[in-house]
Design an enzyme around this catalytic site. Structure first.
Site, mmCIF file in Angstrom:
data_model
loop_
_atom_site.group_PDB
_atom_site.id
_atom_site.type_symbol
_atom_site.label_atom_id
_atom_site.label_comp_id
_atom_site.label_asym_id
_atom_site.label_seq_id
_atom_site.Cartn_x
_atom_site.Cartn_y
_atom_site.Cartn_z
ATOM 1 N N HIS A 21 0.828 -1.209 0.000
ATOM 2 C CA HIS A 21 0.000 0.000 0.000
ATOM 3 C C HIS A 21 0.866 1.264 0.000
ATOM 4 C CE1 HIS A 21 -4.065 -1.785 0.856
ATOM 5 N NE2 HIS A 21 -3.269 -2.815 1.080
ATOM 6 N N ASP A 111 -5.441 6.216 1.634
ATOM 7 C CA ASP A 111 -5.717 4.840 1.264
ATOM 8 C C ASP A 111 -7.191 4.568 1.520
ATOM 9 O OD1 ASP A 111 -5.928 1.893 1.449
ATOM 10 O OD2 ASP A 111 -3.746 1.935 1.376
#
Length: 455
Positions: A21, A111
């Site tokens: 990520h 995110d």
């Protein structure tokens, strides 16, 4: 670079603190910084020291487990709840810190696992942009479930599954969370929470590109209006427009790339199999053994990333008996390996970042997916983009050595190997075009940069 006249927009980028990520979000920050936007990564105190990138600021926020991160929390539920509480508070403090400087923040790029970050941004009257790190197909499936257009559990008897703009998906192609939702309740809840307040986001981005997944993105655009800005791969491997951008700039493990390159330099072009199952997958001892003997018995050279804690799962005598044909390391710069002319194929778990890297570097793949979205990604690798094969598991969910050997031979030297290589080169070209000047992804990044620099 550090002068008040150069910067106008300023983004805070908040990644989930995992390698898969951090990397694409950091790369997005670098793309925006190259276009005149000030970019600062806001990551956990446990991972802050692992990030270093020119022209990108790095600041810390707290997940509540500053000494050990997720491992200290010991459960996904505890970690995510703590991150929401402590992350909201410390992200708010960081925004306030910058608001009293010459470079106030005007947007939080977060995110999509952290919808609470959008709430924090809007509390400070600044913009919020969600960033999805999965494929458009996988994101669309969870989107449809969130809005009640698909019901769980998805059952084998009700297949194939039809998603607008996507090919039909069989039961084995579905994200594992959807087959047995009670087995992964926290992860499933996290996946669905991505859409909990998405209608309030000012921008939505996805790490994919139009040539690859435009139709499926259009199919759910009413609920998931994502701008496709990928592939988020360092510039040196695509368009070369960001000087010195050969790595992501974040590594939670120490890479051994120099050792790998020296070994690869002794091998012929397209003669080596690169094997890596990413940062999250942990293979069973049985599966490790089957892969180990399959690689050895294939007769090909192979470079295998085996994390330190997995070494004990290798079969007894394997290292000694294979040393003439292989190099086994704990971590490396995957992009450097895939870019080397000696690499002929990539044995991968089909995590989305690895899949995009394989496509972007033009390397045929053998998919051995384990869980989550990897199953869906492997379907596309084999049946949609036709850049490789997906290994078949037995009734126990294990890819046996004979199956792996057959897949390796098919990709490395079989009748279809040239087709896989041709298709891989075509997709590499399309990835380069998307991110190059004037490409579909570049246009969206430019539009976002202009928005940030004038608002």
């Amino acid at each position: 670079m550090e002068n008040n006249k150069y910067y106008r927009g300023h983004i805070l980028v908040v990644p989930y603190p995992g390698q898969g990520h951090i990397n694409p979000l950091l790369q997005f920050a670098k793309r925006l910084a190259s276009k005149g936007v000030k970019a600062t990564i806001a990551t956990t105190r446990y991972t802050v020291e692992s990030i270093s990138s020119a022209n990108i600021g790095v600041e810390s926020i707290s997940d509540g487990f500053d000494d050990g991160g997720f491992a200290q929390a010991k459960s996904e539920e505890v970690f995510l709840e703590s991150f929401k509480t402590n992350g909201s508070r410390t992200l708010s403090e960081l925004i306030l810190k910058f608001q009293s400087t010459d470079h106030p923040v005007n947007c939080v790029v977060y995110d999509s696992f952290f919808p609470w970050a959008l709430d924090v941004a809007h509390q400070h009257a600044i913009y919020g942009a969600a960033f999805f790190t999965n494929s458009a197909t996988v994101s669309s499936i969870f989107c449809l479930i969130h809005y009640g257009l698909l019901s769980l559990p998805l059952e084998a008897g009700k297949m194939p599954l039809s998603i607008p703009g996507a090919p039909s998906l069989d039961f084995r192609d579905l994200p594992s969370f959807l087959k047995l939702p009670e087995s992964y309740p926290v992860y499933l809840a996290m996946k669905l929470s991505q859409f909990s307040n998405l209608e309030n986001a000012d921008w939505v981005f996805a790490n994919t590109f139009e040539e690859l997944e435009s139709e499926v993105a259009k199919g759910t655009s009413k609920f998931w209006p994502a701008k496709l800005i990928g592939p988020m791969v360092p510039s040196a491997y695509l368009d070369g427009r960001i000087e010195g951008d050969r790595g992501y700039g974040a590594s939670l493990w120490k890479p051994l790339s120099e050792q790998c390159i020296k070994w690869l330099e002794t091998k012929s072009p397209n003669s080596v199999i690169y094997v890596s199952f990413g940062s999250m997958v942990s293979l069973t001892e049985e599966q490790m053994g089957e892969i180990a003997w399959g690689l050895k018995e294939s007769g090909f050279y192979f470079l295998w990333v085996v994390k330190e804690h997995e070494r004990s799962r290798l079969p007894k005598g394997f290292m000694e008996s294979s040393k003439e044909k292989c190099l086994i390391i704990t971590w490396c710069n995957q992009l450097e390996m895939l870019a080397h002319e000696a690499i002929g194929s990539f044995v991968t778990h089909c995590g989305w970042n690895s899949t995009l890297e394989g496509l972007s570097l033009g390397v045929p793949m053998v998919g051995i997916p384990q869980w989550a979205d990897q199953l869906t990604d492997a379907k596309f690798v084999a049946d949609v983009w036709e850049v490789g094969v997906r290994a078949m598991e037995d009734e126990n969910g294990v890819v046996r050595r004979e199956e792996l050997i057959g897949c390796l031979k098919e990709v490395m030297e079989g009748k279809t190997s040239q087709k896989f290589k041709r298709n891989s080169i075509i997709w590499r070209s399309k990835a380069m075009e998307a991110i190059a000047e004037g490409g579909s992804s570049d246009k969206w990044i430019n539009e976002f940069a202009r928005f940030l620099n004038v608002c």
